[in-house]
Design a protein around this motif. Structure first.
Motif, PDB file in Angstrom:
ATOM      1  N   ILE A 292       0.858  -1.178   0.000  1.00  0.00           N
ATOM      2  CA  ILE A 292       0.000   0.000   0.000  1.00  0.00           C
ATOM      3  C   ILE A 292       0.896   1.231   0.000  1.00  0.00           C
ATOM      4  CG2 ILE A 292      -1.939  -1.113   1.177  1.00  0.00           C
ATOM      5  CD1 ILE A 292      -0.941   0.180   3.778  1.00  0.00           C
ATOM      6  N   ARG A 293       0.394   2.321  -0.582  1.00  0.00           N
ATOM      7  CA  ARG A 293       1.142   3.563  -0.645  1.00  0.00           C
ATOM      8  C   ARG A 293       0.710   4.472   0.492  1.00  0.00           C
ATOM      9  NH1 ARG A 293       5.510   4.059  -3.553  1.00  0.00           N
ATOM     10  NH2 ARG A 293       4.451   3.290  -5.429  1.00  0.00           N
ATOM     11  N   GLY A 294       1.666   4.891   1.315  1.00  0.00           N
ATOM     12  CA  GLY A 294       1.356   5.744   2.445  1.00  0.00           C
ATOM     13  C   GLY A 294       1.280   7.209   2.060  1.00  0.00           C
ATOM     14  N   LYS A 295       0.862   8.039   3.012  1.00  0.00           N
ATOM     15  CA  LYS A 295       0.743   9.472   2.760  1.00  0.00           C
ATOM     16  C   LYS A 295       2.078  10.106   2.418  1.00  0.00           C
ATOM     17  CE  LYS A 295      -3.304  10.092   5.764  1.00  0.00           C
ATOM     18  NZ  LYS A 295      -3.840  10.768   6.971  1.00  0.00           N
ATOM     19  N   ASN A 296       3.154   9.521   2.931  1.00  0.00           N
ATOM     20  CA  ASN A 296       4.483  10.062   2.649  1.00  0.00           C
ATOM     21  C   ASN A 296       5.043   9.582   1.315  1.00  0.00           C
ATOM     22  OD1 ASN A 296       4.936   7.388   3.252  1.00  0.00           O
ATOM     23  ND2 ASN A 296       6.460   7.758   4.857  1.00  0.00           N
ATOM     24  N   GLN A 298       5.818   6.570   0.539  1.00  0.00           N
ATOM     25  CA  GLN A 298       6.544   5.317   0.679  1.00  0.00           C
ATOM     26  C   GLN A 298       5.570   4.134   0.725  1.00  0.00           C
ATOM     27  OE1 GLN A 298       9.810   6.091  -0.299  1.00  0.00           O
ATOM     28  NE2 GLN A 298      10.269   4.423   1.137  1.00  0.00           N
ATOM     29  N   ALA A 299       5.989   3.014   0.181  1.00  0.00           N
ATOM     30  CA  ALA A 299       5.171   1.809   0.186  1.00  0.00           C
ATOM     31  C   ALA A 299       5.369   1.037   1.481  1.00  0.00           C
ATOM     32  CB  ALA A 299       5.515   0.927  -1.003  1.00  0.00           C
ATOM     33  N   SER A 300       4.301   0.406   1.946  1.00  0.00           N
ATOM     34  CA  SER A 300       4.359  -0.444   3.129  1.00  0.00           C
ATOM     35  C   SER A 300       3.755  -1.799   2.797  1.00  0.00           C
ATOM     36  CB  SER A 300       3.601   0.186   4.303  1.00  0.00           C
ATOM     37  OG  SER A 300       4.226   1.371   4.748  1.00  0.00           O
ATOM     38  N   GLU A 302       1.465  -4.860   3.952  1.00  0.00           N
ATOM     39  CA  GLU A 302       0.438  -5.411   4.821  1.00  0.00           C
ATOM     40  C   GLU A 302       0.342  -6.901   4.539  1.00  0.00           C
ATOM     41  OE1 GLU A 302      -3.263  -3.411   4.230  1.00  0.00           O
ATOM     42  OE2 GLU A 302      -2.817  -1.852   5.705  1.00  0.00           O
ATOM     43  N   GLU A 308       1.717  -5.687  12.156  1.00  0.00           N
ATOM     44  CA  GLU A 308       1.344  -4.371  11.640  1.00  0.00           C
ATOM     45  C   GLU A 308       2.097  -4.126  10.344  1.00  0.00           C
ATOM     46  OE1 GLU A 308       2.418  -1.742  14.775  1.00  0.00           O
ATOM     47  OE2 GLU A 308       4.573  -1.903  14.404  1.00  0.00           O
ATOM     48  N   ALA A 309       1.634  -3.128   9.590  1.00  0.00           N
ATOM     49  CA  ALA A 309       2.275  -2.820   8.320  1.00  0.00           C
ATOM     50  C   ALA A 309       3.722  -2.391   8.539  1.00  0.00           C
ATOM     51  CB  ALA A 309       1.500  -1.718   7.597  1.00  0.00           C
ATOM     52  N   GLN A 311       6.957  -0.473   6.697  1.00  0.00           N
ATOM     53  CA  GLN A 311       7.362   0.387   5.586  1.00  0.00           C
ATOM     54  C   GLN A 311       8.604  -0.183   4.913  1.00  0.00           C
ATOM     55  OE1 GLN A 311       7.159   4.762   5.984  1.00  0.00           O
ATOM     56  NE2 GLN A 311       9.270   4.823   5.285  1.00  0.00           N
TER      57      GLN A 311
END
Length: 441
Positions: A292-296, A298-300, A302, A308-309, A311
């Protein structure tokens, strides 16, 4: 699968050991371990390593897996984990350290598994140090179990009886997953050895009681493709720790008779994606994993195996089907004359040259690209070989020739080792590496 049945789990000292034998050995060793919170599991024999890890878990002890076996590294970690002892087959060279001698168990009786806390941290693995100081990553047995089941299912080997032969030590996450936990949670069979030379590997595969899946590295594959003899009884090849080039994958497929499959992961995430190098450019996440693509930006990751996810350290492009391409790390990108390139890609091109056995590129303090190589070619021949693939500004201006590059057992080159090498080569020239290599799994 009934863990007490007679289904084969391992080949240990040339004999087949069942799952029931394994748990009997684990129970016996658990009763003998010193009463300490941590142990360095330094067993060289892969079956003994597995028994020791599970016995420690039964005693609620945490296995510390250092990134290297050098005593200086172990002593550095020991400062942060007081009370840790060393478990191995023979005494450490450093005097005054508490150690437990791991001896070959009987493997004759059968038992059920002892009580294990599957959610508790059982292993603390340390990153390889290719980006600086190794950092600890804790994982539970449940994490390894879920990850292993996803991996072997996604790779289509979950219900096959194949022997897992690894050229990577079990203390490294790649070796730990593929050669210990994959067999523990599937019908795959553990092989207790770690043959190093090409002919030893070929003979081990040829004489194995089952078809073999070889889990290895690009560094080892470069050695294996030089063999002339046929590779009988080889059912598959898995590669990790460094990018496998299409050229090397093609040569491997022709000479060893199997198209290699790469797996992707890290010490933090475990493996979570794969690709067949000759057919796919994009990585396919295992079933149950997604990026998934985070707000920053960067991909994390899951995944069902992670609490937990996590990064990712690498920058990636994610397509609409969830597959992804690895772009590298920001610190892996170099900029010269307004142009950008990846050191990882430059290293791949360098090592793919015919006549270059090994090589690594780096940026000098003056901002120019240089390289260290193991090769009989001269500097001009190496630059000419790179020219069709590399922009002129990224051709190495200075090339140092050495007899060997100090890679670890998984083929990685730690940042500190490269710095020491450069200092030894030319202390008067002030060489320094500015961009460390990715610590990818």
């Amino acid at each position: 699968m009934d863990p007490s049945d007679s289904a084969p789990f391992a080949v240990h000292s040339g004999q087949v050991v069942s799952h029931g034998n394994l748990w009997s050995d684990v129970t016996a060793m658990a009763a003998q371990l010193p009463d300490r919170p941590y142990l360095f599991n330094l067993c060289e024999n892969r079956y003994l390593f597995c028994v020791c890890l599970l016995a420690a878990a039964a005693r609620k002890q945490i296995c510390l897996l250092p990134p290297a076996g050098q005593m200086a590294v172990i002593l550095e970690i020991l400062r942060d984990y007081p009370g840790a002892y060393i478990a191995r087959e023979h005494a450490p060279q450093q005097a005054g350290l508490e150690w437990y001698e791991v001896v070959a168990p009987s493997s004759t009786s059968m038992a059920l598994p002892p009580h294990l806390d599957w959610q508790r941290s059982a292993v603390i693995a340390f990153t390889s140090g290719s980006t600086g100081k190794p950092k600890p990553c804790a994982h539970s047995l449940n994490t390894f179990k879920t990850s292993a089941e996803m991996a072997v299912s996604s790779l289509g080997i979950a219900e096959q009886q194949l022997l897992m032969l690894s050229t990577t030590p079990p203390q490294h996450m790649y070796g730990l997953e593929t050669s210990v936990f994959w067999p523990l949670f599937s019908t795959l069979v553990l092989h207790d050895g770690r043959p190093f030379f090409a002919e030893d590997i070929r003979q081990t595969i040829k004489t194995a009681p089952w078809p073999v899946v070889l889990a290895t590295t690009p560094t080892h594959l470069r050695s294996l493709i030089k063999t002339d003899a046929p590779w009988h009884n080889l059912a598959g090849i898995i590669s990790a720790t460094d990018t496998l080039s299409e050229k090397l994958a093609g040569e491997t497929s022709v000479i060893l008779g199997q198209s290699p499959r790469e797996i992707y992961g890290s010490t933090e995430t475990l493996s979570f994606a794969s690709r067949e190098t000759l057919r796919e450019n994009y990585w396919r996440p295992y079933s149950g994993c997604r990026l998934i693509r985070g707000k920053n930006g960067q991909a994390s990751l899951e995944s069902a195996h992670l609490p937990e996810a996590v990064q990712l350290q690498d920058s990636v492009n994610i397509d609409t089907n969830g597959r992804f391409a690895v772009l590298g790390r920001d610190q892996d990108m170099v900029k010269i004359g307004g142009k950008r390139a990846s050191l990882t890609e430059l290293n791949r091109r360098l090592k793919d040259l015919n006549g270059v056995e090994d090589g690594v590129c780096f940026i000098q303090e003056n901002g120019r690209l240089a390289a260290v190589v193991v090769s009989q070619l001269n500097s001009q021949a190496i630059r000419l070989g790179l020219q069709p693939y590399v922009d002129e500004v990224f051709l190495p201006r200075k090339i140092h020739f050495v007899s060997a590059i100090p890679r670890n057992e998984t083929g990685k080159l730690a940042k500190t080792e490269l710095e020491h090498l450069l200092a030894d080569l030319s202390s008067s020239e002030g060489l320094a590496m500015k961009s460390p290599k990715s610590d990818q799994f």
